[in-house]
Design a protein around this motif. Structure first.
Motif: not given
Length: 538
Positions: A443-446, A500-511, A525-531
């Motif tokens: 659920p914490d995956q981003i 992504f496991k970490q928020r920082s990794e997701a932000l780097a990919a976003l940029n 988005r988080t997996l929990a939020g999508i579900n």
């Protein structure tokens, strides 16, 4: 460095917002007073729009400073907040204790209880949303729902949106019209005029401890104002560099020469040069086009004469009938259908001719209009029987149903269907991959939501295929995830990118996303939020 030289106690033109340096001119003071009134006495949502560097953040800081003590303010500075996370972000700013793994309904109940408690104490709560133009529309819609929290007489929460002009473009979207209708006060921060820039400069100098006459000449103010385009942040940058340039020359007044040096040393100085180059190029192109049109117009009578002459020659040529060649037998057939003429009759007329073989007795397809079939006679052997064109018997035409078109189009249709089938198979595989990930992932995956397609009452598979195909060509197919949902009685398809496991990794990919993808305003988005979203739509 230059502060003692000009009798200053502190930097006068720092770009960090400092409420001690708030300039009330240029309509800023009037907007501030109107905002205070709207927050204290008004209802609904308030919007403040201005260009980059026009002073929106300074206005927001001033509001937090001068609002009455009974108004409690919170500040959302991060625009890339997912819809399912915005309530938690507001609760965090209000320092509310939330139970672990609290769902959206629970967070809303705790938030409402806190707002009711504040209202009973005679206090108000206002939320300032910075950079609202970069916030996902779904998050803005979630914030709008917070404005529904109210008592019989008062709103429990006031909302102020600060954004660039793109915010107005976003609010013009049809599916966000409910938020647009809730905006009761709208303010615009325009650029400073040249007179305002002069007053702004001396005001900041006085606030920093300067007591002498104006340091900037009228010509320098005019040039600085034009280069800064009336934007406060640019004025600060250019004024600071101009003072440094004057200090380097050991002078006590800033002239256009010092402003010119500041412009050349600034990032937007090159932009001004490119703008002039672009303008000059456009003028040159327009001049060439005007000259070309004039030239074509001048020679048009001659070109018309040439066209008329060519048409007349073609008409004369078509009216002249060609003379029949020697040793040639012609069979002329004129029919509307597709006739077939047999050469058997013509072969009997030329006895002993080695050029007329049995292979020529096959049916010959003839065109729709006039077809001439010629048989050449060998000159070395005499013709035993002379035949004229009139004596050649004409075989009755036989209508043949053409099947060439059907045969030719079959492989074309197969070729056209091939990429569609490939795209469909890839799309189906990503649907399955998404379903597996949503059911088994943490659920914490981003992930990054890069597109949300709105179809209305029915899904548009063709549009989804097109959008998916364009996206996979830019990002590849392995990291794409797709799912369908229902919201507000309408169907949507959502395209996600990466896990992504970490928020920082997701932000780097976003940029690192391509600029064309960034135009869709992707967010985390988080997996929990999508579900949760998928479950609510079922």
């Amino acid at each position: 460095m230059y502060y003692p030289h000009f009798g200053l106690k502190e930097p006068p033109f720092k770009i960090t917002p400092n409420t001690d340096f708030f300039f009330s001119g240029g309509n800023r003071g009037a907007v501030l007073d109107a905002l205070v009134y709207a927050i204290v006495n008004g209802e609904g949502i308030i919007k403040v729009v201005g260009e980059v560097g026009s002073g929106k953040t300074m206005l927001c800081r001033m509001l937090q400073t001068i609002l009455p003590e009974r108004v409690e303010s919170i500040y959302l500075a991060n625009p890339s907040v997912a819809p399912e996370d915005v309530l938690d972000a507001i609760a965090f700013e209000l320092q509310l204790d939330l139970p672990k793994d609290a769902d959206r309904l629970k967070v809303m109940q705790i938030l409402q209880a806190h707002l009711l408690k504040r209202h009973a104490e005679g206090r108000q709560v206002v939320i300032f949303v910075e950079e609202a133009q970069g916030m996902p529309l779904a998050t803005l819609e979630e914030i709008r729902l917070l404005s529904n929290l109210e008592t019989k007489q008062d709103k429990l929460l006031q909302i102020v949106l600060f954004g660039q002009p793109e915010l107005d473009v976003n609010l013009n979207e049809t599916h966000i019209r409910q938020l647009r209708e809730r905006i009761t006060h709208s303010f615009h921060l325009g650029p400073l005029q040249t007179k305002d820039v002069g007053e702004y400069l001396i005001f900041r100098l006085r606030a920093a401890g300067y007591h002498g006459p104006h340091l900037f000449t009228a010509a320098a103010i005019k040039r600085l104002s034009g280069a800064a385009e009336g934007l406060v942040r640019r004025v600060n940058i250019l004024a600071d560099k101009a003072l440094l340039s004057a200090f380097a020359e050991n002078t006590f007044q800033v002239t256009p020469k010092h402003v010119k040096a500041a412009i050349q040393d600034s990032e937007f100085g090159s932009k001004l040069k490119s703008n002039w180059t672009y303008l000059f190029g456009m003028i040159l192109v327009i001049g060439l086009l005007v000259g070309l049109v004039a030239y074509v117009w001048m020679i048009s009578p001659y070109s018309l004469k040439i066209d008329h002459t060519a048409n007349a020659i073609s008409a004369v040529r078509s009216s002249v009938k060609p003379m029949p060649e020697k040793n040639t037998v012609a069979a002329v057939v004129k029919k509307n259908a597709n006739p077939v003429v047999s050469t058997d009759t013509a072969s009997k007329l030329v006895a002993g001719s080695p050029l007329v073989s049995a292979s020529q007795e096959k049916s010959v397809p003839v065109a729709n209009q006039v077809v001439t079939q010629s048989i050449v006679v060998d000159k070395q052997k005499p013709v035993q029987q002379k035949a004229s064109v009139a004596s050649v018997p004409i075989v009755e035409p036989v209508t043949v149903q053409q099947t060439v078109q059907t045969v030719e189009t079959k492989p074309v249709e197969k070729l056209a269907q091939k990429p569609i089938e490939t795209t469909q198979s890839l799309l189906d595989s990503r649907f399955e991959a998404t379903k597996s990930w949503l059911s088994s992932g943490s659920p914490d995956q981003i992930t990054l939501q890069i597109k949300s397609l709105r179809f209305g009452e029915q899904f548009n598979d063709a549009q989804l295929k097109t959008e998916f195909d364009m996206t996979r060509r830019q990002l590849g197919v392995e990291n794409l995830y797709v799912y369908r949902k229902k919201q507000g009685g309408e169907n949507y398809a959502v395209i996600l990118y990466g896990v992504f496991k970490q928020r920082s990794e997701a932000l780097a990919a976003l940029n690192k996303l391509p600029s064309q993808i960034k135009n869709n305003r992707p967010y985390l988005r988080t997996l929990a939020g999508i579900n949760k979203e998928v479950e609510q739509g079922q």
